[in-house]
Design a protein around this motif. Structure first.
Motif, PDB file in Angstrom:
ATOM      1  N   SER A  31      -9.631  -2.596  -3.044  1.00 14.48           N
ATOM      2  CA  SER A  31      -9.477  -4.278  -2.689  1.00 14.48           C
ATOM      3  C   SER A  31      -8.066  -4.514  -2.527  1.00 14.48           C
ATOM      4  CB  SER A  31     -10.076  -4.876  -3.880  1.00 14.48           C
ATOM      5  OG  SER A  31      -9.534  -4.324  -5.269  1.00 14.48           O
ATOM      6  N   ARG A  32      -7.128  -3.596  -2.905  1.00 19.34           N
ATOM      7  CA  ARG A  32      -5.645  -3.857  -2.585  1.00 19.34           C
ATOM      8  C   ARG A  32      -5.073  -2.985  -1.717  1.00 19.34           C
ATOM      9  NH1 ARG A  32      -6.145  -3.966  -8.227  1.00 19.34           N
ATOM     10  NH2 ARG A  32      -4.801  -1.904  -8.429  1.00 19.34           N
ATOM     11  N   PRO A  33      -4.114  -3.105  -1.195  1.00 18.64           N
ATOM     12  CA  PRO A  33      -3.459  -2.140  -0.062  1.00 18.64           C
ATOM     13  C   PRO A  33      -2.878  -0.957  -0.648  1.00 18.64           C
ATOM     14  CG  PRO A  33      -2.562  -4.513   0.129  1.00 18.64           C
ATOM     15  CD  PRO A  33      -3.264  -4.473  -1.177  1.00 18.64           C
ATOM     16  N   SER A  34      -2.716   0.306   0.273  1.00 26.52           N
ATOM     17  CA  SER A  34      -1.890   1.285  -0.284  1.00 26.52           C
ATOM     18  C   SER A  34      -0.703   1.340  -0.460  1.00 26.52           C
ATOM     19  CB  SER A  34      -2.338   2.241   0.874  1.00 26.52           C
ATOM     20  OG  SER A  34      -1.506   3.366   1.049  1.00 26.52           O
ATOM     21  N   PHE A  35      -0.227   2.033  -1.360  1.00 20.33           N
ATOM     22  CA  PHE A  35       1.407   2.157  -1.580  1.00 20.33           C
ATOM     23  C   PHE A  35       2.073   3.223  -0.578  1.00 20.33           C
ATOM     24  CE2 PHE A  35       0.150   1.042  -6.100  1.00 20.33           C
ATOM     25  CZ  PHE A  35       0.671  -0.195  -6.165  1.00 20.33           C
ATOM     26  N   THR A  36       1.180   4.156  -0.026  1.00 23.05           N
ATOM     27  CA  THR A  36       1.865   5.441   0.548  1.00 23.05           C
ATOM     28  C   THR A  36       1.042   5.590   1.843  1.00 23.05           C
ATOM     29  OG1 THR A  36       0.257   6.874  -0.231  1.00 23.05           O
ATOM     30  CG2 THR A  36       1.827   6.406  -1.536  1.00 23.05           C
ATOM     31  N   GLY A  37      -0.164   4.774   2.186  1.00 21.96           N
ATOM     32  CA  GLY A  37      -1.001   5.085   3.525  1.00 21.96           C
ATOM     33  C   GLY A  37      -1.915   6.154   3.207  1.00 21.96           C
ATOM     34  N   ARG A  38      -1.934   6.692   2.076  1.00 18.18           N
ATOM     35  CA  ARG A  38      -3.093   7.657   1.890  1.00 18.18           C
ATOM     36  C   ARG A  38      -4.236   6.842   1.393  1.00 18.18           C
ATOM     37  NH1 ARG A  38      -4.349  11.036  -2.938  1.00 18.18           N
ATOM     38  NH2 ARG A  38      -2.640  10.001  -4.083  1.00 18.18           N
ATOM     39  N   SER A  39      -4.511   6.040   0.870  1.00 15.25           N
ATOM     40  CA  SER A  39      -5.712   5.435   0.430  1.00 15.25           C
ATOM     41  C   SER A  39      -5.646   3.834   0.031  1.00 15.25           C
ATOM     42  CB  SER A  39      -6.533   6.256  -0.626  1.00 15.25           C
ATOM     43  OG  SER A  39      -7.494   5.418  -1.101  1.00 15.25           O
ATOM     44  N   PRO A  40      -6.257   2.999   0.402  1.00 12.51           N
ATOM     45  CA  PRO A  40      -6.319   1.620  -0.198  1.00 12.51           C
ATOM     46  C   PRO A  40      -6.395   1.965  -1.785  1.00 12.51           C
ATOM     47  CG  PRO A  40      -7.700   1.549   1.584  1.00 12.51           C
ATOM     48  CD  PRO A  40      -7.424   2.948   1.331  1.00 12.51           C
ATOM     49  N   ASN A  41      -6.016   0.856  -2.797  1.00 14.27           N
ATOM     50  CA  ASN A  41      -5.965   0.965  -3.994  1.00 14.27           C
ATOM     51  C   ASN A  41      -6.984  -0.172  -4.662  1.00 14.27           C
ATOM     52  OD1 ASN A  41      -4.432   3.100  -4.736  1.00 14.27           O
ATOM     53  ND2 ASN A  41      -2.810   1.807  -3.703  1.00 14.27           N
ATOM     54  N   PRO A  42      -7.409   0.093  -5.676  1.00 12.66           N
ATOM     55  CA  PRO A  42      -7.817   1.326  -6.455  1.00 12.66           C
ATOM     56  C   PRO A  42      -8.451   2.462  -5.724  1.00 12.66           C
ATOM     57  CG  PRO A  42      -9.061  -0.405  -7.612  1.00 12.66           C
ATOM     58  CD  PRO A  42      -8.247  -1.061  -6.491  1.00 12.66           C
ATOM     59  N   MET A  43      -8.307   3.641  -5.974  1.00 14.44           N
ATOM     60  CA  MET A  43      -9.125   4.420  -5.503  1.00 14.44           C
ATOM     61  C   MET A  43     -10.459   4.787  -5.979  1.00 14.44           C
ATOM     62  SD  MET A  43      -6.005   7.192  -4.293  1.00 14.44           S
ATOM     63  CE  MET A  43      -6.048   7.960  -5.801  1.00 14.44           C
ATOM     64  N   VAL A  44     -10.651   4.356  -7.078  1.00 16.06           N
ATOM     65  CA  VAL A  44     -12.182   4.660  -7.860  1.00 16.06           C
ATOM     66  C   VAL A  44     -12.495   3.389  -8.130  1.00 16.06           C
ATOM     67  CG1 VAL A  44     -11.668   6.936  -8.535  1.00 16.06           C
ATOM     68  CG2 VAL A  44     -11.191   4.995  -9.955  1.00 16.06           C
ATOM     69  N   VAL A 208      -3.472   8.618 -19.788  1.00  8.39           N
ATOM     70  CA  VAL A 208      -4.438   7.637 -18.943  1.00  8.39           C
ATOM     71  C   VAL A 208      -3.597   7.357 -17.759  1.00  8.39           C
ATOM     72  CG1 VAL A 208      -5.593   6.814 -20.944  1.00  8.39           C
ATOM     73  CG2 VAL A 208      -3.425   5.602 -20.267  1.00  8.39           C
ATOM     74  N   HIS A 209      -4.133   6.233 -16.965  1.00  8.77           N
ATOM     75  CA  HIS A 209      -3.264   5.903 -15.672  1.00  8.77           C
ATOM     76  C   HIS A 209      -3.076   7.042 -14.701  1.00  8.77           C
ATOM     77  CE1 HIS A 209      -0.487   3.964 -13.142  1.00  8.77           C
ATOM     78  NE2 HIS A 209      -0.188   3.075 -13.879  1.00  8.77           N
ATOM     79  N   MET A 210      -4.470   7.659 -14.429  1.00  9.53           N
ATOM     80  CA  MET A 210      -4.425   8.807 -13.557  1.00  9.53           C
ATOM     81  C   MET A 210      -5.826   8.434 -12.747  1.00  9.53           C
ATOM     82  SD  MET A 210      -3.839  11.923 -16.163  1.00  9.53           S
ATOM     83  CE  MET A 210      -3.213  13.108 -15.015  1.00  9.53           C
ATOM     84  N   GLU A 211      -5.525   9.300 -11.366  1.00  7.13           N
ATOM     85  CA  GLU A 211      -6.524   9.383 -10.565  1.00  7.13           C
ATOM     86  C   GLU A 211      -6.962   7.920  -9.863  1.00  7.13           C
ATOM     87  OE1 GLU A 211      -9.282  12.220 -11.606  1.00  7.13           O
ATOM     88  OE2 GLU A 211      -8.112  13.802 -11.919  1.00  7.13           O
ATOM     89  N   ALA A 212      -6.218   6.824 -10.022  1.00  7.87           N
ATOM     90  CA  ALA A 212      -6.643   5.680  -9.590  1.00  7.87           C
ATOM     91  C   ALA A 212      -5.441   5.074  -8.528  1.00  7.87           C
ATOM     92  CB  ALA A 212      -6.604   4.530 -10.785  1.00  7.87           C
ATOM     93  N   LEU A 213      -4.567   5.477  -8.512  1.00  8.98           N
ATOM     94  CA  LEU A 213      -3.767   4.809  -7.492  1.00  8.98           C
ATOM     95  C   LEU A 213      -3.106   5.932  -6.438  1.00  8.98           C
ATOM     96  CD1 LEU A 213      -1.582   2.671 -10.104  1.00  8.98           C
ATOM     97  CD2 LEU A 213      -3.507   1.818  -8.513  1.00  8.98           C
ATOM     98  N   ASP A 214      -2.769   5.572  -5.182  1.00 12.22           N
ATOM     99  CA  ASP A 214      -2.438   6.624  -4.169  1.00 12.22           C
ATOM    100  C   ASP A 214      -1.032   7.105  -4.446  1.00 12.22           C
ATOM    101  OD1 ASP A 214      -1.308   4.254  -2.965  1.00 12.22           O
ATOM    102  OD2 ASP A 214      -1.738   4.926  -0.875  1.00 12.22           O
TER     103      ASP A 214
END
Length: 251
Positions: A31-44, A208-214
């Motif tokens: 629902s939010r833009p990508s930081f790196t171009g890899r994937s929109p966020n959050p990824m899960v 924590v804070h893992m596998e959710a952001l690109d």
């Protein structure tokens, strides 16, 4: 004490008969833009419904206003009469979202028998800090409960190490995805998380804070491999899955 991870930094902490919601990020997957171009966020996706996350919450803590710590969905759906604690400087914006009971954690405060103490954090080192902005962590103390140090969005740097050495917390929560901005580390990575565990043999470290952001560079499996190679047992470094609850008694 019970600590339940939902996604990214969003936690429910059950302590001293109260339920605290920390850094709620409640938006839908992508629902939010990508930081790196890899994937929109959050990824899960969230592992449970927003209604379940909000059920029973007595207090909200918002460490800073980055979207992955207090997104527009959280700003909208959290009851506006719930007490909310934030860092100094963020209270005006949060009141602007409609929240009626906003208190800043400038040094320390006690709420319903739970003592919160502000701790310094640095969202990276060097020039990137100006882009990332001010962040805080906190220590939490309550009668009959283990002491918790929630480090927040920070790298391992002297004030964090000094807090661990001076307070000897029973629980340390780290943000351990190794996120980078402009090529610079802005939260702990696997090596820094392992160093935290080494420096605090009395503590259980919860990563924590893992596998959710690109913009993350470290996943759960990598952190576990680094910890095992360093001789840090799984009983000392806990890496919960989204939705998992960790139970820790005062030792």
């Amino acid at each position: 004490m019970k600590i339940r991870l939902f996604r990214n930094a969003a936690l429910k902490i059950e302590v001293a008969g109260k339920t605290l919601l920390v850094d709620p990020d409640l938006g839908d997957k992508h629902s939010r833009p990508s930081f790196t171009g890899r994937s929109p966020n959050p990824m899960v996706d969230l592992p449970v419904s927003v209604e379940e996350i909000l059920d029973g919450v007595d207090l909200v803590i918002v460490s800073h206003l980055h979207a992955d710590h207090f997104d527009t969905v959280a700003q909208t759906v959290i009851a506006k009469d719930l007490p909310l604690i934030c860092q100094p400087g963020d209270e005006g914006k949060i009141r602007g979202f409609g929240f009626e009971d906003v208190t800043t954690l400038a040094s320390e405060l006690t709420w319903n028998g739970i003592k919160l103490i502000r701790r310094d954090g640095s969202h990276g080192l060097g020039p990137v800090v100006e882009k990332m902005g001010q962040v805080i962590g906190f220590s939490l103390e309550a009668a009959g409960e283990p002491t918790l140090y929630w480090a927040g969005d920070t790298v391992l740097y002297p004030p964090v190490a000094e807090t661990i050495a001076a307070t000897k917390p029973g629980i340390i929560v780290t943000h351990s995805c190794g996120a980078r901005w402009d090529g610079e580390l802005i939260v702990m990575d696997d090596k820094q998380t392992v160093e935290v565990a080494r420096s605090a043999p009395q503590a259980k470290v919860i990563a924590v804070h893992m596998e959710a952001l690109d913009h993350a560079t470290i996943d759960r499996a990598t952190l576990r491999q680094t910890a095992e190679a360093a001789g840090i047992a799984a009983e000392r470094l806990l890496i919960p899955a989204d939705g998992e609850t960790v139970h820790i008694d005062k030792g």
